[in-house]
Motif scaffolding. Structure first.
Motif, mmCIF file in Angstrom:
data_model
loop_
_atom_site.group_PDB
_atom_site.id
_atom_site.type_symbol
_atom_site.label_atom_id
_atom_site.label_comp_id
_atom_site.label_asym_id
_atom_site.label_seq_id
_atom_site.Cartn_x
_atom_site.Cartn_y
_atom_site.Cartn_z
ATOM 1 N N SER A 96 0.827 -1.212 0.000
ATOM 2 C CA SER A 96 0.000 0.000 0.000
ATOM 3 C C SER A 96 0.857 1.256 0.000
ATOM 4 C CB SER A 96 -0.937 -0.001 1.212
ATOM 5 O OG SER A 96 -0.197 -0.039 2.422
ATOM 6 N N GLU A 97 1.990 1.203 0.690
ATOM 7 C CA GLU A 97 2.901 2.346 0.721
ATOM 8 C C GLU A 97 3.532 2.578 -0.648
ATOM 9 O OE1 GLU A 97 4.442 2.277 5.378
ATOM 10 O OE2 GLU A 97 5.412 0.988 3.887
ATOM 11 N N ARG A 98 3.789 1.504 -1.392
ATOM 12 C CA ARG A 98 4.336 1.639 -2.742
ATOM 13 C C ARG A 98 3.373 2.400 -3.642
ATOM 14 N NH1 ARG A 98 8.215 -2.864 -4.369
ATOM 15 N NH2 ARG A 98 8.764 -3.899 -2.450
ATOM 16 N N GLU A 99 2.095 2.033 -3.580
ATOM 17 C CA GLU A 99 1.087 2.688 -4.411
ATOM 18 C C GLU A 99 1.033 4.186 -4.110
ATOM 19 O OE1 GLU A 99 -0.926 1.171 -6.697
ATOM 20 O OE2 GLU A 99 -0.215 -0.865 -6.328
ATOM 21 N N LYS A 100 0.963 4.523 -2.830
ATOM 22 C CA LYS A 100 0.895 5.922 -2.413
ATOM 23 C C LYS A 100 2.168 6.664 -2.782
ATOM 24 C CE LYS A 100 -0.070 8.788 1.649
ATOM 25 N NZ LYS A 100 -0.375 8.778 3.112
ATOM 26 N N ILE A 113 12.397 -4.608 -13.174
ATOM 27 C CA ILE A 113 11.714 -5.462 -12.205
ATOM 28 C C ILE A 113 10.264 -4.998 -12.024
ATOM 29 C CG2 ILE A 113 11.724 -6.377 -9.848
ATOM 30 C CD1 ILE A 113 14.674 -5.521 -9.688
ATOM 31 N N TYR A 114 9.338 -5.940 -12.014
ATOM 32 C CA TYR A 114 7.941 -5.677 -11.677
ATOM 33 C C TYR A 114 7.686 -6.336 -10.331
ATOM 34 C CZ TYR A 114 2.814 -5.741 -12.049
ATOM 35 O OH TYR A 114 1.467 -5.575 -11.834
ATOM 36 N N THR A 115 7.261 -5.548 -9.354
ATOM 37 C CA THR A 115 6.997 -6.117 -8.029
ATOM 38 C C THR A 115 5.492 -6.116 -7.759
ATOM 39 O OG1 THR A 115 7.588 -3.949 -7.098
ATOM 40 C CG2 THR A 115 9.258 -5.669 -7.031
ATOM 41 N N THR A 116 4.970 -5.063 -7.158
ATOM 42 C CA THR A 116 3.533 -4.995 -6.883
ATOM 43 C C THR A 116 2.733 -4.412 -8.035
ATOM 44 O OG1 THR A 116 3.649 -2.778 -5.922
ATOM 45 C CG2 THR A 116 4.030 -4.649 -4.437
ATOM 46 N N GLY A 117 3.421 -3.784 -8.986
ATOM 47 C CA GLY A 117 2.725 -3.135 -10.096
ATOM 48 C C GLY A 117 2.514 -1.650 -9.904
ATOM 49 N N ALA A 118 2.950 -1.100 -8.775
ATOM 50 C CA ALA A 118 2.707 0.315 -8.490
ATOM 51 C C ALA A 118 3.387 1.230 -9.513
ATOM 52 C CB ALA A 118 3.193 0.649 -7.078
ATOM 53 N N THR A 119 4.610 0.914 -9.895
ATOM 54 C CA THR A 119 5.331 1.759 -10.850
ATOM 55 C C THR A 119 4.673 1.731 -12.215
ATOM 56 O OG1 THR A 119 7.450 1.477 -9.705
ATOM 57 C CG2 THR A 119 7.540 2.113 -12.025
ATOM 58 N N ILE A 120 4.362 0.538 -12.717
ATOM 59 C CA ILE A 120 3.748 0.420 -14.041
ATOM 60 C C ILE A 120 2.360 1.061 -14.053
ATOM 61 C CG2 ILE A 120 2.903 -1.209 -15.779
ATOM 62 C CD1 ILE A 120 5.948 -0.975 -15.652
ATOM 63 N N GLN A 121 1.605 0.911 -12.972
ATOM 64 C CA GLN A 121 0.289 1.546 -12.901
ATOM 65 C C GLN A 121 0.415 3.064 -12.928
ATOM 66 O OE1 GLN A 121 -2.703 0.724 -13.256
ATOM 67 N NE2 GLN A 121 -3.853 2.452 -12.401
#
Length: 245
Positions: free
Chosen positions: A181-185, A212-220
């Motif tokens: 959740s912190e990654r998304e924010k 690297i793709y982890t939670t998807g926060a960067t790509i989103q």
């Protein structure tokens, strides 16, 4: 005797070839990957998440936990490996030890492995995920750009590689230290698009490239920024991805 036949042994003598995954010495005249790493490196196989492409445990799940529970505006992802040794070691060599040739090799693998699928997407451009200016100056390059260029050249060298559209506005806290959740924010406002290029990409289909793709926060976050300037469809590819749940 051809000139390169004379030069190559001399190059190997002073700059011996090393495995891109573990950095161990290779026999003279060889390049790429050592026998030990070749046995350990495995492409992601089914079952994989239908959205991001991560390896998942059960076919009936269809989506990983992140894609099932969070907004994902990109169409589909194409990661090549799970984030495990020796691939994780190779990315460390690329990101922190100046081994640009590792990124070139991994990018070629991406383009060769997914080339037919990428061709079927009818892409208009390939876009590397940007790093902050601070990190670019520190490393001397953007590792995603190196991967993206080699990937593009391996399956379609005529596609434009667009490196100046997406901009990383801030040097966010290291993602590996944060919860999902912190990654998304952390990343929701980190990317934007160059103002002077806003009218150029309406209706386009693009392929984002990252290491690297982890939670998807960067790509989103990148996808949201691209869609705001009219990009119609966003796909992504990466060298590796964390395993899905």
């Amino acid at each position: 005797m051809k000139l390169m036949q004379l030069i190559n042994p001399c190059v190997d003598l002073f700059f011996p070839p090393r495995c891109v995954f573990c950095n161990s010495l290779l026999p003279a005249g060889k390049s790429g990957i050592c026998y030990a790493c070749k046995d350990r490196v495995k492409f992601i196989q089914e079952p994989r998440c239908l959205k991001c492409g991560k390896a998942i445990e059960y076919d009936e799940s269809e989506y990983c936990l992140d894609c099932a529970s969070k907004e994902r505006d990109f169409v589909r992802g194409y990661p090549l490996f799970s984030y495990l040794p020796p691939v994780s070691g190779a990315l460390s060599l690329l990101k922190y030890h100046g081994k640009e040739e590792v990124g070139q090799y991994l990018g070629r693998l991406l383009g060769q492995h997914f080339g037919p699928e990428f061709q079927s997407l009818h892409l208009d451009a390939i876009i590397p995920v940007p790093v902050s200016e601070k990190k670019r100056k520190l490393r001397g390059y953007n590792q995603a750009e190196i991967i993206a260029r080699a990937c593009r050249d391996a399956f379609d060298s005529s596609l434009p590689l667009v490196c100046d559209l997406l901009i990383r506005k801030s040097d966010t806290q290291a993602q590996k230290k944060l919860s999902a959740s912190e990654r998304e924010k952390n990343l929701c406002k980190a990317f934007t698009c160059a103002n002077e290029m806003h009218s150029s990409f309406a209706g386009w289909r693009v392929l984002l490239v990252d290491d690297i793709y982890t939670t998807g926060a960067t790509i989103q976050a990148c996808t949201k920024a691209l869609m705001e300037v009219g990009v119609e469809k966003v796909y992504y590819t990466s060298v590796c991805a964390g395993r899905g749940n």
